[in-house]
Design a protein around this motif. Structure first.
Motif, PDB file in Angstrom:
ATOM      1  N   VAL A 129       0.827  -1.206   0.000  1.00 58.71           N
ATOM      2  CA  VAL A 129       0.000   0.000   0.000  1.00 58.71           C
ATOM      3  C   VAL A 129       0.864   1.259   0.000  1.00 58.71           C
ATOM      4  CG1 VAL A 129      -1.648   1.333   1.390  1.00 58.71           C
ATOM      5  CG2 VAL A 129      -1.947  -1.122   1.132  1.00 58.71           C
ATOM      6  N   PHE A 130       2.057   1.185   0.584  1.00 60.47           N
ATOM      7  CA  PHE A 130       2.896   2.370   0.752  1.00 60.47           C
ATOM      8  C   PHE A 130       3.908   2.551  -0.378  1.00 60.47           C
ATOM      9  CE2 PHE A 130       1.931   0.644   5.044  1.00 60.47           C
ATOM     10  CZ  PHE A 130       0.950   1.569   5.354  1.00 60.47           C
ATOM     11  N   PHE A 131       3.755   1.796  -1.467  1.00 61.86           N
ATOM     12  CA  PHE A 131       4.653   1.943  -2.612  1.00 61.86           C
ATOM     13  C   PHE A 131       4.116   3.045  -3.520  1.00 61.86           C
ATOM     14  CE2 PHE A 131       6.385   0.473  -6.784  1.00 61.86           C
ATOM     15  CZ  PHE A 131       7.725   0.637  -6.457  1.00 61.86           C
ATOM     16  N   PRO A 132       4.854   4.140  -3.720  1.00 61.57           N
ATOM     17  CA  PRO A 132       4.328   5.280  -4.491  1.00 61.57           C
ATOM     18  C   PRO A 132       4.121   4.943  -5.969  1.00 61.57           C
ATOM     19  CG  PRO A 132       6.259   5.905  -3.174  1.00 61.57           C
ATOM     20  CD  PRO A 132       6.195   4.411  -3.179  1.00 61.57           C
ATOM     21  N   ARG A 133       3.121   5.555  -6.547  1.00 58.43           N
ATOM     22  CA  ARG A 133       2.858   5.352  -7.977  1.00 58.43           C
ATOM     23  C   ARG A 133       4.031   5.810  -8.831  1.00 58.43           C
ATOM     24  NH1 ARG A 133      -3.360   7.411  -8.989  1.00 58.43           N
ATOM     25  NH2 ARG A 133      -4.292   6.489  -7.130  1.00 58.43           N
ATOM     26  N   LEU A 157     -11.780  -6.258 -12.442  1.00 59.14           N
ATOM     27  CA  LEU A 157     -12.810  -7.240 -12.789  1.00 59.14           C
ATOM     28  C   LEU A 157     -13.766  -7.482 -11.621  1.00 59.14           C
ATOM     29  CD1 LEU A 157     -10.749  -9.865 -14.846  1.00 59.14           C
ATOM     30  CD2 LEU A 157     -12.225  -8.028 -15.697  1.00 59.14           C
ATOM     31  N   ALA A 158     -13.257  -7.379 -10.399  1.00 61.92           N
ATOM     32  CA  ALA A 158     -14.110  -7.565  -9.223  1.00 61.92           C
ATOM     33  C   ALA A 158     -14.863  -6.292  -8.855  1.00 61.92           C
ATOM     34  CB  ALA A 158     -13.266  -8.024  -8.033  1.00 61.92           C
ATOM     35  N   ALA A 159     -14.647  -5.219  -9.621  1.00 59.54           N
ATOM     36  CA  ALA A 159     -15.292  -3.916  -9.387  1.00 59.54           C
ATOM     37  C   ALA A 159     -14.886  -3.321  -8.049  1.00 59.54           C
ATOM     38  CB  ALA A 159     -16.808  -4.023  -9.499  1.00 59.54           C
ATOM     39  N   ARG A 160     -13.758  -3.743  -7.518  1.00 62.74           N
ATOM     40  CA  ARG A 160     -13.219  -3.046  -6.346  1.00 62.74           C
ATOM     41  C   ARG A 160     -12.709  -1.666  -6.780  1.00 62.74           C
ATOM     42  NH1 ARG A 160      -9.107  -6.212  -2.714  1.00 62.74           N
ATOM     43  NH2 ARG A 160     -10.377  -5.609  -0.923  1.00 62.74           N
ATOM     44  N   TYR A 161     -12.194  -1.589  -8.002  1.00 64.21           N
ATOM     45  CA  TYR A 161     -11.854  -0.312  -8.614  1.00 64.21           C
ATOM     46  C   TYR A 161     -13.002   0.081  -9.532  1.00 64.21           C
ATOM     47  CZ  TYR A 161      -6.870  -0.992  -7.343  1.00 64.21           C
ATOM     48  OH  TYR A 161      -5.674  -1.175  -6.674  1.00 64.21           O
ATOM     49  N   PRO A 162     -13.920   0.938  -9.101  1.00 62.95           N
ATOM     50  CA  PRO A 162     -14.993   1.365 -10.009  1.00 62.95           C
ATOM     51  C   PRO A 162     -14.419   2.076 -11.227  1.00 62.95           C
ATOM     52  CG  PRO A 162     -15.499   1.959  -7.730  1.00 62.95           C
ATOM     53  CD  PRO A 162     -14.069   1.523  -7.758  1.00 62.95           C
ATOM     54  N   CYS A 163     -14.895   1.691 -12.398  1.00 68.80           N
ATOM     55  CA  CYS A 163     -14.403   2.287 -13.651  1.00 68.80           C
ATOM     56  C   CYS A 163     -15.589   2.644 -14.538  1.00 68.80           C
ATOM     57  CB  CYS A 163     -13.502   1.309 -14.412  1.00 68.80           C
ATOM     58  SG  CYS A 163     -11.992   0.833 -13.570  1.00 68.80           S
ATOM     59  N   ASP A 164     -15.437   3.734 -15.283  1.00 67.47           N
ATOM     60  CA  ASP A 164     -16.423   4.054 -16.306  1.00 67.47           C
ATOM     61  C   ASP A 164     -16.339   3.027 -17.428  1.00 67.47           C
ATOM     62  OD1 ASP A 164     -17.343   6.387 -15.028  1.00 67.47           O
ATOM     63  OD2 ASP A 164     -15.667   7.542 -15.841  1.00 67.47           O
ATOM     64  N   LEU A 262      -7.076   6.181 -12.052  1.00 64.29           N
ATOM     65  CA  LEU A 262      -8.083   5.954 -11.022  1.00 64.29           C
ATOM     66  C   LEU A 262      -7.546   6.467  -9.695  1.00 64.29           C
ATOM     67  CD1 LEU A 262      -9.029   2.297 -12.018  1.00 64.29           C
ATOM     68  CD2 LEU A 262     -10.238   4.408 -12.648  1.00 64.29           C
ATOM     69  N   PRO A 263      -8.250   7.354  -9.027  1.00 63.56           N
ATOM     70  CA  PRO A 263      -7.693   7.999  -7.828  1.00 63.56           C
ATOM     71  C   PRO A 263      -7.464   7.046  -6.673  1.00 63.56           C
ATOM     72  CG  PRO A 263     -10.017   8.551  -8.081  1.00 63.56           C
ATOM     73  CD  PRO A 263      -9.605   7.847  -9.343  1.00 63.56           C
ATOM     74  N   PHE A 264      -8.097   5.874  -6.690  1.00 63.01           N
ATOM     75  CA  PHE A 264      -7.971   4.935  -5.571  1.00 63.01           C
ATOM     76  C   PHE A 264      -7.056   3.763  -5.899  1.00 63.01           C
ATOM     77  CE2 PHE A 264     -12.171   5.183  -7.592  1.00 63.01           C
ATOM     78  CZ  PHE A 264     -12.032   4.158  -8.516  1.00 63.01           C
ATOM     79  N   TYR A 265      -6.312   3.839  -7.007  1.00 62.93           N
ATOM     80  CA  TYR A 265      -5.407   2.739  -7.365  1.00 62.93           C
ATOM     81  C   TYR A 265      -4.382   2.504  -6.254  1.00 62.93           C
ATOM     82  CZ  TYR A 265      -1.609   0.159  -9.498  1.00 62.93           C
ATOM     83  OH  TYR A 265      -0.625  -0.773  -9.741  1.00 62.93           O
ATOM     84  N   GLY A 266      -4.134   1.251  -5.931  1.00 64.04           N
ATOM     85  CA  GLY A 266      -3.117   0.900  -4.945  1.00 64.04           C
ATOM     86  C   GLY A 266      -3.540   1.081  -3.506  1.00 64.04           C
ATOM     87  N   CYS A 267      -4.831   1.226  -3.258  1.00 59.18           N
ATOM     88  CA  CYS A 267      -5.306   1.536  -1.903  1.00 59.18           C
ATOM     89  C   CYS A 267      -5.504   0.264  -1.084  1.00 59.18           C
ATOM     90  CB  CYS A 267      -6.612   2.307  -1.989  1.00 59.18           C
ATOM     91  SG  CYS A 267      -7.955   1.301  -2.655  1.00 59.18           S
ATOM     92  N   ALA A 268      -5.712   0.476   0.212  1.00 58.87           N
ATOM     93  CA  ALA A 268      -6.207  -0.569   1.100  1.00 58.87           C
ATOM     94  C   ALA A 268      -7.691  -0.322   1.312  1.00 58.87           C
ATOM     95  CB  ALA A 268      -5.465  -0.527   2.437  1.00 58.87           C
ATOM     96  N   PHE A 269      -8.470  -1.395   1.324  1.00 55.08           N
ATOM     97  CA  PHE A 269      -9.920  -1.281   1.458  1.00 55.08           C
ATOM     98  C   PHE A 269     -10.362  -1.637   2.873  1.00 55.08           C
ATOM     99  CE2 PHE A 269      -9.508  -1.931  -3.127  1.00 55.08           C
ATOM    100  CZ  PHE A 269     -10.391  -0.988  -3.619  1.00 55.08           C
ATOM    101  N   PHE A 270     -11.336  -0.886   3.352  1.00 49.72           N
ATOM    102  CA  PHE A 270     -11.926  -1.132   4.660  1.00 49.72           C
ATOM    103  C   PHE A 270     -13.446  -1.146   4.512  1.00 49.72           C
ATOM    104  CE2 PHE A 270      -7.871   0.864   5.208  1.00 49.72           C
ATOM    105  CZ  PHE A 270      -7.281   0.195   6.281  1.00 49.72           C
ATOM    106  N   ILE A 294      -8.162   3.793   1.113  1.00 51.48           N
ATOM    107  CA  ILE A 294      -7.140   4.715   1.609  1.00 51.48           C
ATOM    108  C   ILE A 294      -5.812   4.379   0.959  1.00 51.48           C
ATOM    109  CG2 ILE A 294      -5.926   5.572   3.645  1.00 51.48           C
ATOM    110  CD1 ILE A 294      -8.334   4.770   5.319  1.00 51.48           C
ATOM    111  N   SER A 295      -5.174   5.403   0.399  1.00 49.18           N
ATOM    112  CA  SER A 295      -3.874   5.229  -0.237  1.00 49.18           C
ATOM    113  C   SER A 295      -3.022   6.450   0.049  1.00 49.18           C
ATOM    114  CB  SER A 295      -4.041   5.051  -1.751  1.00 49.18           C
ATOM    115  OG  SER A 295      -4.471   6.268  -2.347  1.00 49.18           O
TER     116      SER A 295
END
Length: 463
Positions: A129-133, A157-164, A262-270, A294-295
């Protein structure tokens, strides 16, 4: 665990299987299974497993996969199950944490006792999670890029990352290129594309039928919207990348660059819940489930059912605090600027979650990392990252998604927030939340229920 490097999150890829990472435990040796993002298994024979650290296991995985040194920073070991996900610190001992798993579930989830008793975590090797883009753009090793690609693809594919839809089609086209090769009209693999459409697009965009298969053959009925867009994007991949020079690394990298939008790429989910807007004065709206992402970039609150962003904030745009079960129901509080019928106000969003403490600690740690990394990032922006021959150049500035109605745009109107202005902060919170203890109000607004707010503008922990 203090939630800074060991952070718990919402179940995701682990839902695909229920597995154990330890097949046998003896006094001296044990067989450990470490899973990659695509469910590939890395078997390890280790000595003295109970005292083995995550750092030592991490090194063993890197040696088996023959990964370069950058993998030490890019990836971390996680304990995951259908109920909980935890990124481990290097000093953590995975075996001991596995033995404590029921206690973690009781502390950080609302899972029923029967589910807690049956749940068993697995070790997973995946993105840190802490690896910078910006560091990710400097990677050129194909094996590392493939691991990052597989994880990002799984989240899309799991829609954890919502995409248009347009982004899903562009990303799906790159998956087609990786798995099926360059697009060719009448390609026999078109049947594979039709039968495994959910390998390229999120399930809610897959419309079974003959449309895509027929379109790939150049005849037949019209494909569905998502299918036709995927086909068109697949055709364009070779024009964008250039088939004579492109390698799989090029396509992995192109996929990751697209995900960086995607603004939430690489995040941890809660996991959490928020109040729905009241339907009327006398009828409360109830609660809706949300994922809190959170990222290093900020915090995003995502509607778990509708798969779109409800609120997205950079760290400099928010203040936060959390309440523990000892004070009241465990919750994360986010404060941000907004307006109410044209009047500038402060808004408070309450996120109910037993993981509030973890979320608060992760936000604080990400901010600390960002402050530490600012000098290095400034120097890098002057000199620019090193590019490998034949690789795609990083964009000068990551494009912002501004489509009207985009799933990544905030939908604050779908949230129930507490609105107040600065001079009334001490009374508005107490009246609207019906809090009886001055201490709770003080933790959030610094006002002690009387006098002038101790923190300017009612900020909770302003950056």
């Amino acid at each position: 665990m203090d939630g800074t490097e060991g952070n718990a999150g919402q179940p995701g890829p682990a839902e695909r299987s229920h597995r154990s990472s330890v097949s046998s435990v003896g006094a001296r040796a044990a067989d450990v299974l470490v899973y990659l993002a695509d469910d590939t298994v890395v078997p390890l024979a280790v000595e003295n497993l109970p005292s083995l650290s995550a750092h030592e296991l991490h090194r063993a995985v890197r040696e088996v996969l023959q990964l370069p040194d950058i993998a030490l920073e890019a990836f971390a070991l996680w304990l995951v199950s259908p109920l909980l996900e935890v990124q481990l610190k290097p000093k953590h001992q995975p075996y001991k944490l596995g033995r404590q798993w029921p206690e973690l579930l009781l502390r950080f989830t609302d899972a029923p006792d029967d589910d807690v008793a049956m749940d068993e975590p697995a070790l997973q090797f995946r993105r840190n999670v802490f690896f910078p883009r910006r560091r990710e753009l400097q990677i050129h090793d194909e094996d590392v890029l493939r691991l990052l690609y597989e994880e990002a693809k799984g989240n899309v594919l799991a829609a954890r990352y919502p995409c248009d839809l347009e982004d899903c089609e562009a990303l799906g086209a790159l998956v087609c290129r990786v798995q099926l090769g360059p697009y060719q009209p009448g390609l026999p693999a078109a049947c594979t594309l039709r039968e495994k459409l959910d390998s390229f697009l999120p399930a809610h965009l897959c419309k079974r039928g003959h449309g895509l298969f027929a379109a790939l053959r150049g005849r037949g009925t019209k494909a569905g919207t998502g299918e036709q867009g995927l086909l068109n994007a697949y055709r364009r991949v070779q024009e964008v990348v250039g088939e004579h020079e492109a390698s799989l690394s090029t396509h992995y990298r192109a996929y990751l660059l697209k995900c960086h939008e995607l603004p939430f790429y690489g995040c941890a989910f809660f996991h959490g819940e928020v109040d729905k807007p009241a339907q009327s004065f006398l009828h409360r709206g109830g609660r809706k489930p949300v994922a809190v992402a959170i990222s290093l970039e900020g915090v995003h609150v995502i509607d778990s059912r509708e798969k779109h962003v409800l609120l997205g904030l950079h760290f400099q745009e928010l203040s936060w605090d959390h309440t523990s079960p000892e004070e009241e129901e465990s919750a994360l509080w986010l404060e941000f600027d907004g307006d109410n019928e044209g009047t500038p106000v402060n808004k408070l969003l309450k996120i109910y979650s037993k993981q509030a403490e973890l979320m608060s600690s992760l936000i604080e740690y990400c901010i600390e990392l960002n402050h530490t990394a600012e000098p290095a990032a400034t120097q890098e922006s002057v000199s620019g990252p090193t590019a490998a021959p034949g690789s795609l150049p990083p964009p000068a500035q990551r494009p912002q998604l501004r489509r009207q109605g985009s799933v990544v745009c905030s939908r604050i109107q779908h949230l129930s927030t507490i609105d107040y202005v600065e001079e009334d902060v001490h009374c508005s919170i107490v009246q609207m939340e019906k809090l009886e203890t001055p201490n709770v109000c003080y933790q959030r607004c610094g006002c002690r229920n009387s006098g002038t707010p101790a923190v300017e503008s009612g900020q909770l922990a302003k950056i």
